[in-house]
Design an enzyme around this catalytic site. Structure first.
Site: not given
Length: 227
Positions: A118-121, A159, A187, A189
């Site tokens: 995941c690119e956010h976390h 995703q 996920h 995250c």
């Protein structure tokens, strides 16, 4: 050489009130050019090993203790594998194509395991991908569809975009009558932080060409995924 960096006044005030002294904590990097009244460490000549050692310090660890001495090297080595998709293209894995001859029905590869980040976390998400297409003139080896999933999964992702990239690139390179991709994933995250829901799964889909325009093709694909 003075190795203490300047800290933005607003940031310094905020973190000092929270009990953290930035001048004491950030002391490894030389001063760099100031911009907008703030100085930031120059990382241009800092290697990846040093950066990871600093991250370990930031979370309260000692990067020199026995269990962590080789951790930066291991992390860098794992990143080369986890993010190898940045060095690949759809053309690389779909290079070998064969004549479809008389076959013009659905080709469906289901339950393809994938692992992404995941690119956010920067936490993992993983699950299964279902990839289908209806040949027009060409077909590809089934393993190539699995490799195509990895080309885009082994990057920093969300995703939704991952699903769309697999479908659109298969359509662009192979030029079939239609492409359908469905992905289901868990996920971390969401499961190990934040809302901490362990059993939730995210399902995304992308339909192109005949699968989007033709109800019968779309229904058949969904039936194949379900069964």
């Amino acid at each position: 050489m003075n190795t203490t960096i300047d800290v933005c006044p607003v940031l310094e005030d905020t973190v000092t009130r929270n009990g953290w002294n930035p001048a004491a904590q950030i002391s490894e990097f030389p001063k760099s050019n100031s911009r907008n009244g703030c100085s930031a460490p120059s990382l241009e000549h800092v290697n990846s090993d040093q950066l990871i050692r600093e991250l370990l310090r930031r979370i309260g660890e000692d990067p020199d203790r026995e269990g962590l001495k080789e951790t930066p090297t291991r992390v860098i080595r794992s990143w080369k594998e986890l993010f190898s998709g940045y060095h690949q293209r759809a053309e690389d894995v779909l290079l070998t194509q064969f004549h479809a001859e008389e076959y013009d029905e659905i080709v469906h590869l289901r339950d393809v395991e994938f692992y992404s980040t995941c690119e956010h976390h920067m936490l993992p998400f993983c699950g299964k991908a279902h990839v289908a297409y209806i040949p027009k003139n060409k077909i590809v080896g089934l393993s190539k569809l699995a490799r195509l999933v990895d080309v885009f999964a082994r990057r920093l992702q969300v995703q939704e975009r991952l699903t769309q990239q697999i479908a659109s690139e298969l359509q662009r390179v192979l030029k079939p009558k239609g492409v359908a991709v469905m992905m289901e994933a868990s996920h971390q995250c969401m499961s190990c932080r934040g809302v901490r829901k362990q059993s939730g799964k995210t399902i995304t889909s992308c339909l192109v060409g005949a699968f989007k325009e033709n109800l019968a093709s779309r229904t058949e694909f969904l039936s194949l995924v379900k069964n």
